[in-house]
Design an enzyme around this catalytic site. Structure first.
Site, mmCIF file in Angstrom:
data_model
loop_
_atom_site.group_PDB
_atom_site.id
_atom_site.type_symbol
_atom_site.label_atom_id
_atom_site.label_comp_id
_atom_site.label_asym_id
_atom_site.label_seq_id
_atom_site.Cartn_x
_atom_site.Cartn_y
_atom_site.Cartn_z
ATOM 1 N N LYS A 82 0.841 -0.970 0.034
ATOM 2 C CA LYS A 82 -0.075 -0.088 -0.021
ATOM 3 C C LYS A 82 0.887 0.969 -0.030
ATOM 4 O O LYS A 82 1.292 1.508 1.020
ATOM 5 C CB LYS A 82 -0.883 -0.039 1.043
ATOM 6 C CG LYS A 82 -2.072 0.538 1.171
ATOM 7 C CD LYS A 82 -2.142 2.171 1.060
ATOM 8 C CE LYS A 82 -1.601 3.079 2.117
ATOM 9 N NZ LYS A 82 -1.523 4.459 1.739
ATOM 10 N N GLU A 89 9.912 1.949 10.523
ATOM 11 C CA GLU A 89 11.029 3.060 10.402
ATOM 12 C C GLU A 89 10.177 4.264 10.347
ATOM 13 O O GLU A 89 9.408 4.705 9.579
ATOM 14 C CB GLU A 89 11.770 2.812 8.993
ATOM 15 C CG GLU A 89 12.739 1.662 9.176
ATOM 16 C CD GLU A 89 13.274 1.292 7.914
ATOM 17 O OE1 GLU A 89 13.209 2.154 6.957
ATOM 18 O OE2 GLU A 89 13.888 0.220 7.971
ATOM 19 N N CYS A 109 13.930 11.306 6.507
ATOM 20 C CA CYS A 109 13.886 10.707 7.898
ATOM 21 C C CYS A 109 15.237 10.848 8.452
ATOM 22 O O CYS A 109 15.554 11.204 9.844
ATOM 23 C CB CYS A 109 13.480 9.511 7.903
ATOM 24 S SG CYS A 109 14.507 8.015 6.983
ATOM 25 N N GLU A 128 9.709 17.177 14.254
ATOM 26 C CA GLU A 128 10.213 16.938 13.011
ATOM 27 C C GLU A 128 9.419 17.943 11.973
ATOM 28 O O GLU A 128 8.032 17.553 12.071
ATOM 29 C CB GLU A 128 9.605 15.372 12.735
ATOM 30 C CG GLU A 128 10.332 14.970 11.501
ATOM 31 C CD GLU A 128 10.091 13.764 10.962
ATOM 32 O OE1 GLU A 128 8.769 13.087 10.981
ATOM 33 O OE2 GLU A 128 10.943 13.076 10.446
HETATM 34 P P1 NAD Z 1 2.548 8.906 7.204
HETATM 35 O O1 NAD Z 1 2.665 8.162 8.599
HETATM 36 O O2 NAD Z 1 1.479 9.878 7.099
HETATM 37 O O3 NAD Z 1 2.120 7.839 6.040
HETATM 38 C C1 NAD Z 1 2.849 6.820 5.631
HETATM 39 C C2 NAD Z 1 1.926 5.637 5.079
HETATM 40 O O4 NAD Z 1 1.372 5.049 6.111
HETATM 41 C C3 NAD Z 1 1.243 6.214 4.120
HETATM 42 O O5 NAD Z 1 1.084 5.144 3.019
HETATM 43 C C4 NAD Z 1 -0.246 6.276 4.628
HETATM 44 O O6 NAD Z 1 -1.446 6.039 3.728
HETATM 45 C C5 NAD Z 1 -0.284 5.137 5.691
HETATM 46 N N1 NAD Z 1 -1.106 5.300 6.781
HETATM 47 C C6 NAD Z 1 -1.314 6.379 7.559
HETATM 48 N N2 NAD Z 1 -2.436 6.135 8.363
HETATM 49 C C7 NAD Z 1 -2.514 4.662 8.349
HETATM 50 C C8 NAD Z 1 -3.229 3.722 9.406
HETATM 51 N N3 NAD Z 1 -4.009 4.062 10.369
HETATM 52 N N4 NAD Z 1 -2.902 2.625 8.977
HETATM 53 C C9 NAD Z 1 -2.127 2.113 8.175
HETATM 54 N N5 NAD Z 1 -1.486 2.767 7.246
HETATM 55 C C10 NAD Z 1 -1.601 4.247 7.417
HETATM 56 O O7 NAD Z 1 4.048 9.492 6.838
HETATM 57 P P2 NAD Z 1 4.339 10.315 5.415
HETATM 58 O O8 NAD Z 1 3.913 11.546 6.165
HETATM 59 O O9 NAD Z 1 3.855 9.499 4.315
HETATM 60 O O10 NAD Z 1 6.000 10.031 5.700
HETATM 61 C C11 NAD Z 1 6.875 11.119 6.281
HETATM 62 C C12 NAD Z 1 7.140 10.354 7.422
HETATM 63 O O11 NAD Z 1 7.946 9.343 7.267
HETATM 64 C C13 NAD Z 1 8.286 11.241 8.458
HETATM 65 O O12 NAD Z 1 7.912 11.113 9.690
HETATM 66 C C14 NAD Z 1 9.377 10.599 8.276
HETATM 67 O O13 NAD Z 1 10.404 10.767 9.078
HETATM 68 C C15 NAD Z 1 9.315 9.107 8.177
HETATM 69 N N6 NAD Z 1 10.202 8.351 7.390
HETATM 70 C C16 NAD Z 1 11.042 7.380 8.152
HETATM 71 C C17 NAD Z 1 11.894 6.938 7.480
HETATM 72 C C18 NAD Z 1 12.970 5.898 8.343
HETATM 73 O O14 NAD Z 1 13.607 5.127 7.732
HETATM 74 N N7 NAD Z 1 12.946 6.001 9.731
HETATM 75 C C19 NAD Z 1 12.171 6.807 6.320
HETATM 76 C C20 NAD Z 1 11.192 7.818 5.384
HETATM 77 C C21 NAD Z 1 10.377 8.377 5.925
#
Ligand code: NAD
Length: 503
Positions: free
Chosen positions: A191, A266, A300, A397
């Protein structure tokens, strides 16, 4: 014709088919719309123009994909690993062959600058090659003899996996999760993030063209709260590999509780780069700038907090300010561009809100601090100085091209500031004193630390965070630990004593 115009021309050719058909789900080797027929609009952050319609899926679509992944699992698990290895290498070949298409589409869909995205596509191919080569040894175990038993261990793939990815470098991050899952012998339901669906679809096509059997990898588009949530709750999905925000990770853990989901998270970061006065300051400056302003700061592992020793702070910050003001903000498909537009309107609003928060908290905006007056979600690369560690700009963040600089006096102060956040993903330490580097890294709360270096990923090393930055590690054999179950088998080597009850 300029390079930008040439790139736009190519992009339009690549996007034409998405404009026509939209981004459909792919389940069991078939293109399918969402069962409800619903779609949502995908737009570009560059100029808010329409890219394509995308399937807006829900629980029934996830169920169909989970059934397909479950049906495909036994044959994929039992296929000789050398065969799986060949298919994964072919996927890598396919990525390399379509690297330009992937890079251009990713830039248009996410706003990331082409100078970074062309490499991200190739890194995706490297991920597939690395785990392809590891596949034949994935089940290897140990021999742990005892006086009465020959004990052996082996690993078996856990089953169908749910992979949920974010919108920042979505292509690379998808490969990072899916390649080891497939190498381990698991099947996948992916997804992708709703804001960046295009390259996930291209990746899936490449995999099937490479000979991946139908149903081994299924793609379901949609929003987190419906498609994502349903995936985390599905009883046939054995584990969730998730990359995204810390608060989403927490929701997923709750959603997966009833089905006892194994989770790999992550999550977010507020990573410190600590510059001591004995450091190679020119290199430290280059690395600090690169780690927060590349990839639009939507990264991230970005060094979003600069901890600089007071004795060198004035000079370091004045050089930094000049460089930040000089960063080229522009169209992501222009090869000269260093910072492009942010992913979407809501995120743009969030990043811009910190300009006022910084002022209210009493910090100084030394560079940037405003949006560009033009269409698209562009902000000026921003530097906050005079910050204190309890300010929101030092704790939260922001996930944009925004750096918060905090001065420190002693090594102890630096450590205290560095560790006083909820996150613990990466840390970057700049000093020529090896003993201090050892002492400092020993106490720094982070999953990954680089000394006198920016973040340089080496695939055999563990990738992941501590505290609110994550659970679990990727890379090397750590990925297989997540996607596989350990199994112990004890074989009697003689007639050892068995206690006799009721004899
Ligand atoms: P997000 O958490 O809003 O969304 C990530 C994914 O989760 C999307 O596909 C979204 O549709 C899905 N999602 C949202 N709510 C959900 C739920 N209730 N159940 C299941 N899935 C759900 O994150 P974002 O805004 O897309 O990405 C940015 C974030 O990702 C930042 O916090 C960044 O630090 C983090 N990130 C971490 C790493 C790492 O390796 N630690 C790498 C890249 C990004």
């Amino acid at each position: 014709m300029s390079e930008l115009e040439t790139n736009l021309d190519k992009l339009n050719t690549y996007l034409a088919r998405f404009k026509e058909t939209g981004v459909m789900n792919r389940i069991g080797g078939q293109d399918v719309p969402a069962q409800s027929g619903a779609t949502f609009e995908n737009t570009s952050p560059v100029d808010e123009s329409y890219i394509c319609a995308v399937a807006k899926s829900g629980a029934t679509d996830i169920d169909a994909a989970a059934q397909a992944a479950k049906a495909a699992f036994p044959a994929w698990r039992d296929m000789p690993a050398t065969e799986r290895k060949k298919i994964l290498h072919k996927i890598a070949d396919g990525i390399v062959a379509r690297a330009e298409e992937i890079a251009l589409c990713e830039c248009w869909d996410t706003g990331q600058a082409l100078r970074f995205m062309s490499k991200a596509a190739l890194r995706g191919a490297e991920n597939f090659r690395f785990f392809a080569d590891k596949a034949p040894a994935a089940r290897d175990g140990q021999h742990l003899p005892s006086p009465t038993l020959m004990n052996i261990t082996t690993r078996t793939p856990i089953g169908p996996i749910g992979v949920i990815t974010p919108w920042n470098t979505p292509f690379m991050l998808s490969t990072w999760k899916i390649a080891p899952a497939l190498a381990a012998g698991c099947t996948v339901v992916h997804k992708p993030a709703e804001f960046s669906p295009v390259t996930a679809r291209i990746l899936m096509e490449i995999a099937e063209e490479a000979g991946l059997p139908a149903g081994v990898w299924n793609l379901v588009n949609g929003f987190g709260e419906d498609a994502g949530k349903a995936l985390t709750e599905h009883p046939d999905i054995k584990a969730i590999a998730f990359v995204g925000e810390s608060k989403t990770g927490s929701m997923i853990m709750k959603q997966g509780a009833d089905t006892l989901k194994r989770v790999h998270f992550e999550l977010g970061g507020k990573n410190p780069v600590i510059v001591f006065d004995d450091a190679d300051l020119d290199r430290a400056l280059d690395a600090a700038i690169f780690m927060i302003y590349s990839l639009n700061g939507e990264r991230c592992t970005s060094s979003s907090r600069l901890l600089v020793q007071s004795s060198i702070a004035d000079d370091f910050l004045s050089k930094l300010t000049a460089r930040v003001n000089n960063i080229r903000v522009g169209h992501p498909l222009d090869p000269q561009t260093e910072v492009g537009p942010l992913i979407h309107k809501t995120h743009f609003g969030k990043v811009c809100s910190y300009f006022d928060i910084a002022k209210q908290d009493g910090a100084t905006i030394a560079a940037g601090g405003e949006a560009l007056d033009q269409p698209g979600y562009y902000v000026k690369p921003t530097l906050f100085t005079g910050a204190k560690n309890d300010m929101r700009i030092a704790q939260e963040e922001i996930f944009g091209p925004v750096l918060t600089a905090i001065p420190f006096d002693t090594e102890e102060d630096a450590l205290e500031i560095a560790n006083s956040v909820q996150y613990g993903l990466t840390g970057y330490v700049w000093t020529q004193d090896i003993t201090r580097a050892l002492r400092f890294t020993n106490k720094l709360e982070a999953g990954m630390i680089w000394v006198n270096s920016e973040n340089v990923r080496h695939l055999p090393t563990p990738f992941g965070g501590v505290k609110a930055s994550g659970i679990g590690r990727d890379g090397g054999d750590w990925s297989f630990e997540f996607y596989m179950e350990q199994k112990h088998i004890g074989l009697a080597i003689g007639q050892h004593h068995i206690p006799r009850l009721g004899a």
